[in-house]
Design an enzyme around this catalytic site. Sequence first.
Site, PDB file in Angstrom:
ATOM      1  N   ASP A  21     -13.473   5.039   9.318  1.00  0.00           N
ATOM      2  CA  ASP A  21     -13.834   4.964   7.897  1.00  0.00           C
ATOM      3  C   ASP A  21     -14.372   3.556   7.630  1.00  0.00           C
ATOM      4  O   ASP A  21     -13.971   2.877   6.702  1.00  0.00           O
ATOM      5  CB  ASP A  21     -12.606   5.257   7.024  1.00  0.00           C
ATOM      6  CG  ASP A  21     -12.985   5.764   5.631  1.00  0.00           C
ATOM      7  OD1 ASP A  21     -14.186   5.933   5.356  1.00  0.00           O
ATOM      8  OD2 ASP A  21     -12.072   5.981   4.819  1.00  0.00           O
ATOM      9  N   LYS A  66       0.861  -1.187   0.000  1.00  0.00           N
ATOM     10  CA  LYS A  66       0.000   0.000   0.000  1.00  0.00           C
ATOM     11  C   LYS A  66       0.893   1.231   0.000  1.00  0.00           C
ATOM     12  O   LYS A  66       1.697   1.415   0.906  1.00  0.00           O
ATOM     13  CB  LYS A  66      -0.922  -0.011   1.219  1.00  0.00           C
ATOM     14  CG  LYS A  66      -1.787   1.238   1.323  1.00  0.00           C
ATOM     15  CD  LYS A  66      -2.898   1.090   2.339  1.00  0.00           C
ATOM     16  CE  LYS A  66      -3.691   2.377   2.485  1.00  0.00           C
ATOM     17  NZ  LYS A  66      -4.819   2.252   3.412  1.00  0.00           N
TER      18      LYS A  66
HETATM   19  P1  ADP Z   1      -7.363   3.659   0.918  1.00  0.00           P
HETATM   20  O1  ADP Z   1      -6.809   4.123   2.231  1.00  0.00           O
HETATM   21  O2  ADP Z   1      -6.762   4.411  -0.202  1.00  0.00           O
HETATM   22  O3  ADP Z   1      -8.855   3.604   0.896  1.00  0.00           O
HETATM   23  P2  ADP Z   1      -7.332   0.778   1.324  1.00  0.00           P
HETATM   24  O4  ADP Z   1      -6.375   0.283   2.328  1.00  0.00           O
HETATM   25  O5  ADP Z   1      -8.737   0.918   1.765  1.00  0.00           O
HETATM   26  O6  ADP Z   1      -6.806   2.166   0.714  1.00  0.00           O
HETATM   27  O7  ADP Z   1      -7.267  -0.155   0.045  1.00  0.00           O
HETATM   28  C1  ADP Z   1      -7.992   0.134  -1.153  1.00  0.00           C
HETATM   29  C2  ADP Z   1      -8.508  -1.157  -1.797  1.00  0.00           C
HETATM   30  O8  ADP Z   1      -7.431  -2.048  -2.088  1.00  0.00           O
HETATM   31  C3  ADP Z   1      -9.419  -1.940  -0.878  1.00  0.00           C
HETATM   32  O9  ADP Z   1     -10.763  -1.536  -1.000  1.00  0.00           O
HETATM   33  C4  ADP Z   1      -9.205  -3.367  -1.329  1.00  0.00           C
HETATM   34  O10 ADP Z   1     -10.013  -3.647  -2.453  1.00  0.00           O
HETATM   35  C5  ADP Z   1      -7.766  -3.394  -1.780  1.00  0.00           C
HETATM   36  N1  ADP Z   1      -6.891  -3.896  -0.696  1.00  0.00           N
HETATM   37  C6  ADP Z   1      -6.273  -3.164   0.252  1.00  0.00           C
HETATM   38  N2  ADP Z   1      -5.532  -3.935   1.073  1.00  0.00           N
HETATM   39  C7  ADP Z   1      -5.675  -5.198   0.652  1.00  0.00           C
HETATM   40  C8  ADP Z   1      -5.152  -6.476   1.091  1.00  0.00           C
HETATM   41  N3  ADP Z   1      -4.319  -6.582   2.132  1.00  0.00           N
HETATM   42  N4  ADP Z   1      -5.511  -7.579   0.393  1.00  0.00           N
HETATM   43  C9  ADP Z   1      -6.335  -7.477  -0.667  1.00  0.00           C
HETATM   44  N5  ADP Z   1      -6.864  -6.325  -1.124  1.00  0.00           N
HETATM   45  C10 ADP Z   1      -6.540  -5.194  -0.488  1.00  0.00           C
END
Ligand code: ADP
Length: 413
Positions: free
Chosen positions: A229, A124
């Site tokens: 959130d 991320k």
């Molecule tokens: P943001 O803070 O930008 O909203 P997120 O952490 O919510 O970022 O991640 C955005 C999207 O990426 C999530 O809605 C999910 O679909 C995907 N995602 C994030 N982390 C994971 C993970 N560990 N495994 C699989 N998909 C993930």
Amino acid sequence: MKLDTKAMRHLTAEDWRVLTAAEIGSKNHEVIPTPLIESIAKLRGGASRVHKSISALAKVGLIARLKEAKYDGYRLTYGGMDYLALHTYASRREVYSVGNRIGVGKESDILVVADESGTQRVLKIHRLGRISFRTVKANRDYLRKRQGGSWMYLSRLAAEKEFAFMKALKSEGFPVPEPLGQNRHTVLMQFVDAFPLRQISEVPDPAALYADLIAMILRLARHGLIHGDFNEFNILIKEEREEPEPSTESKQSDGIEGKKEGKLTVTPIIIDFPQMVSMDHQNAEMYFDRDVNCIKRFFERRFHFVSTQPGPFFKDAKKTVGKDGAQRLDAAVEASGFSKKALKDLEAAIREQQAERGEQAGSEDDHDTSSMDEDEDDEDDDENSDGNEDEGRKSRVDRPIIGMDALSISEKT
Ligand code: ADP
Ligand code: MG
């Protein structure tokens, strides 16, 4: 902003050194004067070596030349930070190759990466300040408005806070991805093979899932925390079929559907923690209610499920903080080196960003991922459009994962 690792394999050890020098220089300089880069990098070939690296780095967008400033110089770009982070993960042997971007979150890019054995992980990359960057990108003045590389500082802070909470939550047994590493503005974590609740059109028992999610909010509260959130994008739903009953024709005892296939269980996994707040926060009640209402509204719209019970209410949850031996994770994380000022800065930035995208978390339920994607400035949005998606269901990923680009940098430096 898309991470393209292609240029990575062409960078020499000197280039990496100069990029690192630019990063060091950026701590005190919004625009890093070229002589400063030279003196930090101290390359054997002297200034001309450094200049060669500087042009190589600028050419692929890892640093950007600033002519408008009082003096000529460079700034490190998000791309440059991305490369430095990947370089670090590669040298720690935590990331070997980089695959697709599977999500563009509100404030991040989510990439599938893999280690040497091919085990998939998620990287991320926090991008606070990106939207501001976009909306004013026509205006070359934006750099002056964004003081002192604040995006860098804030994105790093977001990643550090997220990692700290992920670790704390994991160690208390919360269903969150396993945190695997953190560097600069990035967090490395377990890849969760699941769909965001947003993409789930039906579940076997909405009431049970609703109860699970409300219980999660209350369990967080006992540990002193509010997610902040808690919406359908940040709840991943793992769907698993139990082993089917051995097919003896006589087994029809309770008439549950799906005897052949085995019972479907759905387990929520929570992600996205940079905005988490303490139950003692001055706006805790507002955040708590917002999380609760977000779930209520979503269940009503999507599953036509309305709980017969009112609440849960903040004042009741507040009484449970630290009870039943629950360790206060808000205090634990805040005590682990985040300054009050840092946390305030981050909170303000997240709020600003949420306001900018004209969406209070959870208050609008028909924003979908594609509209968030719309103003992405990707010129070439990937070659792989021949979608070999899982039949019959929405793909977990924006695009299918097609092979990984090996970073091939581990041998250098
Ligand atoms: P943001 O803070 O930008 O909203 P997120 O952490 O919510 O970022 O991640 C955005 C999207 O990426 C999530 O809605 C999910 O679909 C995907 N995602 C994030 N982390 C994971 C993970 N560990 N495994 C699989 N998909 C993930
Ligand atoms: Mg999210």
